[in-house]
Design an enzyme around this catalytic site. Structure first.
Site, short mmCIF file in Angstrom:
data_model
loop_
_atom_site.label_atom_id
_atom_site.label_comp_id
_atom_site.label_asym_id
_atom_site.label_seq_id
_atom_site.Cartn_x
_atom_site.Cartn_y
_atom_site.Cartn_z
N GLY A 146 0.82 -1.37 0.18
CA GLY A 146 0.06 0.21 -0.14
C GLY A 146 0.93 1.31 0.20
O GLY A 146 0.62 2.27 -0.82
N ASP A 168 4.31 -10.10 6.26
CA ASP A 168 3.44 -10.82 4.97
C ASP A 168 4.35 -11.32 4.14
O ASP A 168 4.31 -12.22 3.58
CB ASP A 168 2.51 -10.14 4.53
CG ASP A 168 1.42 -9.56 5.49
OD1 ASP A 168 1.50 -9.93 6.72
OD2 ASP A 168 0.72 -8.48 5.37
N ARG A 222 -4.97 -33.04 22.20
CA ARG A 222 -5.82 -32.10 21.85
C ARG A 222 -5.23 -31.73 20.26
O ARG A 222 -4.25 -32.18 20.20
CB ARG A 222 -5.98 -30.76 22.33
CG ARG A 222 -6.66 -30.58 23.76
CD ARG A 222 -6.69 -29.37 24.55
NE ARG A 222 -7.55 -29.42 25.48
CZ ARG A 222 -7.48 -28.66 26.66
NH1 ARG A 222 -6.18 -27.99 26.92
NH2 ARG A 222 -8.21 -28.62 27.47
N GLU A 272 -4.52 -16.56 7.94
CA GLU A 272 -5.68 -15.73 8.18
C GLU A 272 -6.56 -15.70 7.05
O GLU A 272 -7.61 -15.74 6.73
CB GLU A 272 -5.53 -14.36 8.93
CG GLU A 272 -4.59 -13.48 7.84
CD GLU A 272 -4.26 -12.18 8.63
OE1 GLU A 272 -4.77 -11.91 9.83
OE2 GLU A 272 -3.69 -11.39 7.93
N ARG A 305 -8.72 -26.81 19.90
CA ARG A 305 -8.89 -25.52 20.55
C ARG A 305 -7.93 -24.76 19.50
O ARG A 305 -7.26 -25.17 18.74
CB ARG A 305 -8.22 -25.62 22.14
CG ARG A 305 -8.85 -26.50 22.78
CD ARG A 305 -10.28 -25.71 23.34
NE ARG A 305 -10.00 -24.76 24.44
CZ ARG A 305 -9.95 -25.12 25.57
NH1 ARG A 305 -9.97 -26.38 26.08
NH2 ARG A 305 -9.53 -24.30 26.49
O1 F6P Z 1 0.24 -6.56 6.53
C1 F6P Z 1 0.49 -6.79 7.90
C2 F6P Z 1 -0.62 -7.23 8.87
O2 F6P Z 1 -0.14 -7.45 10.11
C3 F6P Z 1 -1.50 -8.50 8.33
O3 F6P Z 1 -0.78 -9.63 8.39
C4 F6P Z 1 -2.70 -8.35 9.07
O4 F6P Z 1 -3.76 -8.99 8.20
C5 F6P Z 1 -2.99 -6.94 9.26
O5 F6P Z 1 -1.67 -6.25 8.85
C6 F6P Z 1 -3.44 -6.37 10.40
O6 F6P Z 1 -3.67 -4.97 10.51
P1 F6P Z 1 -4.24 -4.17 11.70
O7 F6P Z 1 -3.26 -4.26 12.49
O8 F6P Z 1 -4.59 -2.97 11.15
O9 F6P Z 1 -5.39 -5.21 12.00
#
Ligand code: F6P
Length: 381
Positions: A135, A158, A193, A253, A297
Site C-alpha cells: 500500500g 507478510d 488435543r 488468516e 482449540r
Molecule cells: O500487513 C501486515 C498485517 O499484520 C497483516 O498480516 C494483517 O492482516 C494486518 O496487517 C492487520 O492489520 P491491523 O493491525 O490494522 O489489524
C-alpha cells in the site's frame, strides 16, 4: 525543493549534489526492523553525506497535517536497531489515493496526494524515503509520478511484496510463530488435543508455511492451496490411529476451504477499504472437532507477530536496506526500491514491485519439503 522530471512517466528528480534535506516516513502496519531502517538512513545520510533528515510522523497522515515531523540526528537513533515498532508512528488507515473527507456531512473519498506533494515542498524536502509494504509503495509511486524524488524500502511481516526475495519483519514474525508452535506442542501432547494456530499474512501463506515447517506443524493451511476439511480430518485421525494423539494445525488468516470464502472479522468496505481478516482458526477448530471427535482449540497469535525486538536477520537486513536507500539517493536512482536478491542488496523500480503480490508457489520447494515430511496441506487432489 522537488524538481519535476522532464518526462511525466519518469517522475521526480533532483541532482544529487543539490540535496540538503531528506524526509523519511514509515507507513502501513508496524513490524520489527522499522527503527533499524530509520537508524541506517539517519546515520548514513547525516554522517556520510552531511544531509539533514526529517522524520514524518504517522506515515502519510503526517504529510496531511501541518507540524507532524521531527528532525532526526545521529544521537536520536542511538541503539534503535533493537527496538520494535517505529519511533515515527505509522498508519494503515486512510489511503491518500482514496482518502475519506467530509463534504456536507457526508464521507466521500478523494485523491489527496496533491496535498502531500504541497507539504513536502513546504518542508523543503529534496527527497522522501518511504518504508512500507505494498500500500505504501503504491502511494509512493503516485507521488513520484507527481514530481517528488522518492526511494522505497520494503517492509511487511507478510513477505508479499514483489521484486524482493524477503521483506524485513517477516523473519521476526516467523520466529514468533515458531516459538508459539514449540510451546503449544507440549500442551497439545499432554491433553491429546488438536491445537489450531491462526497466524497473519493477509492473502499470502508465507508465515504459516515457514513457521509450520520450522515448528513441526502436522497441518499447514495457506491461501495458495484451498483446503479440503475431509482431508485435514482424515490426516488427524490417521495420526491418532498410529499413536500420535495430538496434532498441531497452523492456518494463515487468508486461508479458505475449497469452494468456500475467506473469513473476515470486518468485511471489506465499498471504496476499496480493505477488510480485516480473522476467524478461520476458530472455524477450522470447530470443524475438526465435529469430524474427528477430538477436542480442538484455537490460538490466534495476532499482533504478537508484529511486536518486540527484530531478530538478528531482520536487524541486519533493515540496516542494510536503510544504508542502501541513502546510496540510491546519492546515485540519483529515484522511483526505486531497495531489495534483497539472494544475499545482495539491489534495487528495482517501485512500479514493478507493486504490480502483483508475491504468493507462495503451491508446488514450490518449501511446500514439497513439508509434504515430504508428511505435513498435510489439506489438498483436495
Ligand atoms: O500487513 C501486515 C498485517 O499484520 C497483516 O498480516 C494483517 O492482516 C494486518 O496487517 C492487520 O492489520 P491491523 O493491525 O490494522 O489489524
Amino acid at each position: 525543493m522537488t524538481v519535476k522530471g522532464k518526462n511525466k512517466d519518469i517522475g521526480g528528480y533532483i541532482a544529487p549534489e543539490r540535496i540538503k534535506r531528506i524526509g523519511i516516513l514509515t507507513g502501513g502496519g508496524d513490524c520489527p526492523g522499522l527503527n533499524a531502517v530509520i537508524r541506517g538512513v539517519v546515520r548514513a545520510a547525516t554522517l556520510e553525506r552531511g544531509w539533514e533528515v526529517y522524520g514524518i510522523l504517522d506515515g502519510f497522515d503526517g504529510l496531511l497535517r501541518k507540524n507532524a515531523f521531527r528532525k532526526l540526528e545521529s544521537k536520536d537513533v542511538r541503539g534503535l536497531q533493537v527496538r520494535g515498532g517505529t519511533i515515527l508512528g505509522t498508519s494503515n488507515r486512510g489511503n491518500p489515493l482514496n482518502y475519506p473527507v467530509m463534504v456536507r456531512g457526508k464521507t466521500v473519498y478523494r485523491d489527496v496526494t496533491n496535498d502531500i506533494v504541497r507539504q513536502i515542498k513546504r518542508l523543503k524536502l529534496d527527497v522522501l524515503v518511504t518504508v512500507g509494504g505494498d500500500g505504501t509503495m503504491k502511494i509512493t509511486q503516485a507521488i513520484y509520478e507527481k514530481g517528488v524524488p522518492v526511494v522505497g524500502v520494503p517492509k511487511t511481516i507478510d513477505n508479499d511484496l514483489g521484486v524482493t526475495d524477503v521483506t524485513f519483519g517477516f523473519n521476526s514474525a516467523v520466529a514468533c510463530s515458531t516459538d508459539a508452535l514449540d510451546k503449544l506442542h507440549t500442551t497439545a501432547e499432554s491433553h491429546h488435543r488438536v491445537l489450531v494456530v491462526e497466524v497473519m499474512g493477509r492473502d499470502c501463506g508465507w508465515i504459516a508455511l515457514e513457521a509450520g515447517v520450522a515448528g513441526g506443524a502436522d497441518v499447514i493451511l495457506i491461501p495458495e492451496i484451498p483446503f479440503d476439511l475431509e482431508k485435514v480430518s482424515a490426516h488427524i485421525k490417521r495420526r491418532k490411529q498410529t499413536g500420535s494423539r495430538f496434532s498441531i494445525v497452523i492456518v494463515a488468516e487468508g486461508a479458505f476451504a475449497k469452494g468456500g470464502k475467506k473469513i473476515y472479522e470486518k468485511e471489506p468496505q465499498p471504496g476499496g477499504i480493505p477488510g480485516r481478516l480473522g476467524g478461520i482458526g476458530r472455524w477450522v477448530a470447530n470443524e475438526i472437532s465435529k469430524r474427528t471427535n477430538i477436542e480442538s482449540r484455537v490460538v490466534v497469535l495476532g499482533h504478537l507477530q508484529r511486536g518486540g525486538s527484530p531478530t538478528t536477520f531482520d536487524r541486519i537486513l533493515a540496516t542494510r536496506f536503510g544504508v542502501e536507500a541513502v546510496n540510491l539517493i546519492a546515485d540519483g536512482k529515484f522511483g526505486q526500491m531497495v531489495c534483497l536478491k539472494g544475499r545482495q542488496i539491489k534495487s528495482a523500480l517501485i512500479k514493478s514491485a507493486v504490480k502483483k503480490l508475491k504468493h507462495v508457489d503451491p508446488n514450490g520447494q518449501v511446500v514439497q519439503t513439508a509434504e515430504a515430511l508428511g505435513i498435510s496441506f489439506g489438498r483436495s487432489d
